[in-house]
Design a protein around this motif. Structure first.
Motif, mmCIF file in Angstrom:
data_model
loop_
_atom_site.group_PDB
_atom_site.id
_atom_site.type_symbol
_atom_site.label_atom_id
_atom_site.label_comp_id
_atom_site.label_asym_id
_atom_site.label_seq_id
_atom_site.Cartn_x
_atom_site.Cartn_y
_atom_site.Cartn_z
ATOM 1 N N LEU A 72 0.874 -1.242 0.070
ATOM 2 C CA LEU A 72 0.028 -0.072 0.019
ATOM 3 C C LEU A 72 0.954 1.419 -0.172
ATOM 4 N N ALA A 73 1.768 1.138 0.853
ATOM 5 C CA ALA A 73 2.843 2.429 0.892
ATOM 6 C C ALA A 73 3.449 2.683 -0.432
ATOM 7 N N LEU A 74 3.819 1.705 -1.277
ATOM 8 C CA LEU A 74 4.478 1.778 -2.278
ATOM 9 C C LEU A 74 3.463 2.297 -3.266
ATOM 10 N N ALA A 75 2.375 1.662 -3.476
ATOM 11 C CA ALA A 75 1.467 2.152 -4.384
ATOM 12 C C ALA A 75 0.968 3.596 -4.123
ATOM 13 N N VAL A 76 0.769 3.976 -3.022
ATOM 14 C CA VAL A 76 0.570 5.514 -2.578
ATOM 15 C C VAL A 76 1.446 6.340 -3.068
ATOM 16 N N THR A 77 3.003 5.958 -2.942
ATOM 17 C CA THR A 77 4.110 6.619 -3.243
ATOM 18 C C THR A 77 4.238 6.790 -4.861
ATOM 19 N N ASP A 78 3.584 5.664 -5.423
ATOM 20 C CA ASP A 78 3.772 5.881 -7.010
ATOM 21 C C ASP A 78 2.657 6.931 -7.430
ATOM 22 N N VAL A 79 1.422 6.976 -6.654
ATOM 23 C CA VAL A 79 0.449 7.860 -7.210
ATOM 24 C C VAL A 79 1.028 9.325 -6.877
ATOM 25 N N PHE A 80 1.634 9.344 -5.967
ATOM 26 C CA PHE A 80 2.299 10.819 -5.462
ATOM 27 C C PHE A 80 3.091 11.188 -6.539
ATOM 28 N N TYR A 81 4.005 10.266 -7.093
ATOM 29 C CA TYR A 81 4.846 11.014 -7.833
ATOM 30 C C TYR A 81 4.314 10.794 -9.570
ATOM 31 N N ARG A 82 3.284 10.108 -9.596
ATOM 32 C CA ARG A 82 2.439 10.392 -10.839
ATOM 33 C C ARG A 82 1.678 11.827 -10.601
ATOM 34 N N ARG A 83 1.429 12.162 -9.674
ATOM 35 C CA ARG A 83 0.726 13.585 -9.443
ATOM 36 C C ARG A 83 1.970 14.644 -9.717
ATOM 37 N N ILE A 84 2.834 14.451 -9.159
ATOM 38 C CA ILE A 84 4.063 15.473 -9.133
ATOM 39 C C ILE A 84 4.329 15.416 -10.623
ATOM 40 N N THR A 85 4.432 14.641 -11.517
ATOM 41 C CA THR A 85 4.669 14.460 -12.932
ATOM 42 C C THR A 85 3.821 15.404 -13.589
ATOM 43 N N GLN A 86 2.376 15.113 -13.271
ATOM 44 C CA GLN A 86 1.205 15.664 -13.991
ATOM 45 C C GLN A 86 1.487 17.173 -13.752
ATOM 46 N N LEU A 87 1.747 17.822 -12.486
ATOM 47 C CA LEU A 87 1.856 19.086 -12.239
ATOM 48 C C LEU A 87 2.966 19.584 -13.150
ATOM 49 N N ALA A 88 4.101 18.732 -13.265
ATOM 50 C CA ALA A 88 5.331 19.632 -14.203
ATOM 51 C C ALA A 88 4.914 19.520 -15.820
ATOM 52 N N GLN A 89 4.054 18.528 -15.976
ATOM 53 C CA GLN A 89 3.596 18.477 -17.466
ATOM 54 C C GLN A 89 2.420 19.513 -17.690
ATOM 55 N N ALA A 90 1.665 19.907 -16.934
ATOM 56 C CA ALA A 90 0.621 20.970 -17.007
ATOM 57 C C ALA A 90 1.504 22.251 -16.862
ATOM 58 N N VAL A 91 2.449 22.497 -16.207
ATOM 59 C CA VAL A 91 3.640 23.911 -16.314
ATOM 60 C C VAL A 91 4.055 23.942 -17.610
ATOM 61 N N GLU A 92 4.596 22.508 -18.304
ATOM 62 C CA GLU A 92 5.348 22.550 -19.662
ATOM 63 C C GLU A 92 4.486 23.028 -20.607
ATOM 64 N N GLU A 93 3.110 22.547 -20.567
ATOM 65 C CA GLU A 93 2.236 23.041 -21.490
ATOM 66 C C GLU A 93 2.013 24.533 -21.669
ATOM 67 N N LEU A 94 2.155 25.314 -20.579
ATOM 68 C CA LEU A 94 1.989 26.721 -20.552
ATOM 69 C C LEU A 94 2.820 27.584 -21.516
ATOM 70 N N ALA A 95 4.019 26.939 -21.923
ATOM 71 C CA ALA A 95 5.100 27.527 -22.488
ATOM 72 C C ALA A 95 5.529 28.725 -21.938
ATOM 73 N N LEU A 96 5.777 28.780 -20.726
ATOM 74 C CA LEU A 96 5.998 29.918 -20.226
ATOM 75 C C LEU A 96 7.624 30.098 -20.262
ATOM 76 N N PRO A 97 8.126 31.404 -19.890
ATOM 77 C CA PRO A 97 9.489 31.540 -19.829
ATOM 78 C C PRO A 97 10.450 30.635 -18.862
ATOM 79 N N PRO A 98 11.588 30.316 -19.021
ATOM 80 C CA PRO A 98 12.235 28.963 -18.197
ATOM 81 C C PRO A 98 12.066 29.420 -16.670
ATOM 82 N N LEU A 99 12.425 30.562 -16.429
ATOM 83 C CA LEU A 99 12.350 30.605 -14.779
ATOM 84 C C LEU A 99 10.913 30.925 -14.423
ATOM 85 N N CYS A 100 10.096 31.431 -15.169
ATOM 86 C CA CYS A 100 8.924 31.407 -14.555
ATOM 87 C C CYS A 100 8.173 30.005 -14.640
ATOM 88 N N SER A 101 8.595 29.031 -15.585
ATOM 89 C CA SER A 101 8.166 27.715 -15.422
ATOM 90 C C SER A 101 8.687 26.974 -13.997
#
Length: 221
Positions: A72-101
């Motif tokens: 269970l701990a491993l599965a929850v941690t995997d969900v945590f990192y998938r969510r972190i990745t989703q946050l980064a992908q959403a920011v990437e899609e905004l095409a902001l200046p690098p430091l703004c990203s």
């Protein structure tokens, strides 16, 4: 008289898909309950019974999908990192200046830590990794890499600062942010995490001041 067979000899594809969908929904319920329990009580104090009661099912149902608390701990941690990745992908899609990203990702992460149980659970499990009987993913590797990429793209803006490398700055930023969220959790249940995150960005990357104003999350409180 011919023998009549009632119903197909094997489950139909529709029946299998329905069972698979139900299994997915059940696992999501279990992981939601496990995340809430881990975030609130920490790994050592949580029991399978806690998770089962939180999910509104029996211990047997939990064990059917997850072998033990480590799984269970491993599965929850995997969900945590998938969510972190989703946050980064959403920011990437905004095409902001690098430091703004960079700033936007940190600010969105602060909001997620303040509001999302799975994020809170994943961070707590990383702190407790030494008492968990299964190897968790190394902490924040991909998160640091994506910030390093953006800082490398913004190297010209950073040129006048005394910074050894984008990798070094990324490591400092990630360490500072996750330290800030931990302190904010202890002192105020993360109520002041946005303010702390804004402050650390401005302190560590003063040249990002102009770009921070372009961040969609800059005015969030």
């Amino acid at each position: 008289m011919p023998h009549e067979v009632f119903g197909p000899p094997y489950p139909s594809s529709g029946s299998r898909e329905l069972k698979q969908e139900r299994a997915v929904q059940t696992r999501e319920r279990i992981l939601g309950a496990a995340g809430r329990a881990f975030a609130a009580k920490g790994y050592p104090a949580v029991t399978i019974l806690d998770v089962a009661q939180g999910a509104g099912m029996t211990k047997g149902a939990v064990y059917f999908h997850y072998e033990n608390k480590d799984a269970l701990a491993l599965a929850v941690t995997d969900v945590f990192y998938r969510r972190i990745t989703q946050l980064a992908q959403a920011v990437e899609e905004l095409a902001l200046p690098p430091l703004c990203s960079v700033a936007e990702l940190l600010l969105r992460s602060a909001t997620a830590f303040r509001e999302e149980t799975v994020i809170q659970a994943g961070a707590r499990l990383q702190l407790e990794r030494q008492v968990i009987g299964v190897q968790l993913p190394l902490p924040f590797e991909s998160y640091t890499k994506v910030i390093t990429t953006w800082l490398t793209q913004g190297r010209d803006v950073l040129a006048h600062q005394d910074i050894r490398s984008p990798e070094t700055l990324a490591t400092v930023l990630v360490s500072a942010f996750f330290g800030a969220q931990h302190i904010s959790w202890v002192l105020s249940d993360r109520a002041d995490l946005m303010e702390r995150t804004n402050a650390l960005i401005r302190a560590i990357i003063p040249s990002a001041e102009r770009d921070i104003r372009l961040c969609p999350s800059a005015s969030a409180g």
